[in-house]
Design a protein around this motif. Sequence first.
Motif, PDB file in Angstrom:
ATOM      1  N   UNK A  18       0.829  -1.213   0.000  1.00 49.46           N
ATOM      2  CA  UNK A  18       0.000   0.000   0.000  1.00 49.46           C
ATOM      3  C   UNK A  18       0.862   1.261   0.000  1.00 49.46           C
ATOM      4  N   UNK A  19       1.883   1.268   0.840  1.00 48.11           N
ATOM      5  CA  UNK A  19       2.773   2.436   0.886  1.00 48.11           C
ATOM      6  C   UNK A  19       3.542   2.585  -0.426  1.00 48.11           C
ATOM      7  N   UNK A  20       3.973   1.457  -1.001  1.00 49.83           N
ATOM      8  CA  UNK A  20       4.690   1.501  -2.272  1.00 49.83           C
ATOM      9  C   UNK A  20       3.780   2.008  -3.382  1.00 49.83           C
ATOM     10  N   UNK A 240      -5.671  -2.067 -12.811  1.00 46.81           N
ATOM     11  CA  UNK A 240      -5.189  -3.430 -12.573  1.00 46.81           C
ATOM     12  C   UNK A 240      -4.884  -3.694 -11.105  1.00 46.81           C
ATOM     13  N   UNK A 241      -5.087  -2.673 -10.243  1.00 48.84           N
ATOM     14  CA  UNK A 241      -4.924  -2.869  -8.806  1.00 48.84           C
ATOM     15  C   UNK A 241      -3.649  -2.270  -8.241  1.00 48.84           C
ATOM     16  N   UNK A 242      -3.558  -2.177  -6.903  1.00 49.52           N
ATOM     17  CA  UNK A 242      -2.388  -1.594  -6.234  1.00 49.52           C
ATOM     18  C   UNK A 242      -1.070  -2.277  -6.585  1.00 49.52           C
ATOM     19  N   UNK A 243      -1.093  -3.590  -6.773  1.00 45.86           N
ATOM     20  CA  UNK A 243       0.143  -4.306  -7.105  1.00 45.86           C
ATOM     21  C   UNK A 243       0.715  -3.817  -8.434  1.00 45.86           C
ATOM     22  N   UNK A 245       0.180  -0.838  -9.818  1.00 47.48           N
ATOM     23  CA  UNK A 245       0.666   0.532  -9.621  1.00 47.48           C
ATOM     24  C   UNK A 245       2.021   0.526  -8.933  1.00 47.48           C
ATOM     25  N   UNK A 246       2.173  -0.320  -7.935  1.00 46.51           N
ATOM     26  CA  UNK A 246       3.455  -0.430  -7.230  1.00 46.51           C
ATOM     27  C   UNK A 246       4.564  -0.835  -8.194  1.00 46.51           C
ATOM     28  N   UNK A 247       4.307  -1.826  -9.037  1.00 45.71           N
ATOM     29  CA  UNK A 247       5.303  -2.283 -10.010  1.00 45.71           C
ATOM     30  C   UNK A 247       5.600  -1.191 -11.034  1.00 45.71           C
ATOM     31  N   UNK A 248       4.566  -0.488 -11.477  1.00 45.40           N
ATOM     32  CA  UNK A 248       4.727   0.600 -12.445  1.00 45.40           C
ATOM     33  C   UNK A 248       5.591   1.708 -11.853  1.00 45.40           C
ATOM     34  N   UNK A 249       5.373   2.020 -10.591  1.00 44.18           N
ATOM     35  CA  UNK A 249       6.157   3.059  -9.928  1.00 44.18           C
ATOM     36  C   UNK A 249       7.615   2.674  -9.800  1.00 44.18           C
ATOM     37  N   UNK A 324       3.639  -8.485  -6.859  1.00 46.47           N
ATOM     38  CA  UNK A 324       4.321  -7.237  -7.218  1.00 46.47           C
ATOM     39  C   UNK A 324       5.683  -7.542  -7.825  1.00 46.47           C
ATOM     40  N   UNK A 325       6.414  -8.473  -7.221  1.00 49.02           N
ATOM     41  CA  UNK A 325       7.731  -8.852  -7.725  1.00 49.02           C
ATOM     42  C   UNK A 325       7.652  -9.368  -9.158  1.00 49.02           C
TER      43      UNK A 325
END
Length: 425
Positions: A18-20, A240-243, A245-249, A324-325
């Motif tokens: 979530x923070x990522x 596509x969800x938080x995961x 977005x985290x990977x995109x970031x 995410x990984x």
Amino acid sequence: MMSFGLIDTFFVSLLGTEQLAAISFTFPVTFTVISLNIGLGIGTSAIIGRLQGSNDLTLSQHYATGSLMLSAILVGSLACVGYFTIELVFSMLNAPVLLMPYIYDYMGLWYLSSVFLSLPMVGNSVLRACGDTRTPSVVMASVGGINAILDPVFIFGFGPVPAMGIQGAALATLLAWCVGAFWILYLLAVQRKLMLPRLLSFTELKASSSEILRIGLPAAGANMLTPIAGGVMTAVVAAYGPAAVAAWGVGNRLESIASILVLALSMTLPPFISQNVGANKIDRVKRAYSLTLKFVLFWQFTVFVIMWVLSTWIGAAFAKEPEVSALIQLFLMIVPLGYGMQGIIILTNSSLNAMHRPMSALALSVIRLFVFFVPISVAASYLYGLKGLFWGTVIANIAMACVSVVVFQRAITQFDASDVHNERK
């Protein structure tokens, strides 16, 4: 400069997905502010370099002082607007409600730090325009080191310092940029005497600002389009969800590091082109442009191979969750393939600015982002999901690189024609 985002992302990733994801949503917004500084730095460098070359040192001091004041005023104004529109802006980016507290924690302090960020960024442009490229590197590396040291202290806590989570990353950035701001002001005003040790009057500021903005605003506009398009893409990825977005970031911050040599060349190629255009040595401009593009294609392909090989390890380093990984790994095995073409686009834009064609560079940025990058990526996402979106970015970069080379060749041809016309006269 790029290390700030990457280091913040790494330590924040240790807090959780979530923070990522929250810090990933901030990237388009923070880079918009940074892009304004980049544009103002381009305008400042062009004006100060010309004045230094003509040995008009007194006027150069006035323009240096005016550029720093102008950057603080414009960035401060943008930061104020940003602070009071956090919920509106991030809602438009499709940030989920559960991430908003994290975004508020981070952006509230980051907007304050952006004012201090503007001073070393534009101040370093003054130093480079005066022939010193070493000191800006020392300043930026030192400030980045301070941020890297303070990040874990404020994020996780240490001794009497409480754990602040994602807000700690913003506080580390704020303190690091404060050091950078005071350092660069001391260098310019006291040690080097490249700026005045006072504020300009309104009349003086107005006189210096107009010329800086003539070049700086189109350049800033071109740079600010990138995070705007990035915001659109983040909103698409958010579906596509938080995961995702985290990977995109994470991928975008790694992209900044992977393209660091291209960004360095985009600062060193323009002065070379400007000098040779001024000396009517167009053949040297052609050779430099061609050689640089060939080198960038070779270098960035090597970077792609390295990132592809290390993708599994990098994904595991930045994410605890397997999902995410895996998405980070997928990003690194596809998107970096287009970094060479992206390098051609960046270097062509900087070359056009050096040839005093900022509007042509701005037009290319509009075409790149809103004719190729966003439409192709979104269409590929609709047809083939997140993997299609990644491949869409590669295809868009290839198409735009071809357009960029054609535009540059036409611009050079016009210079050749102008030279022939002048010789006949």
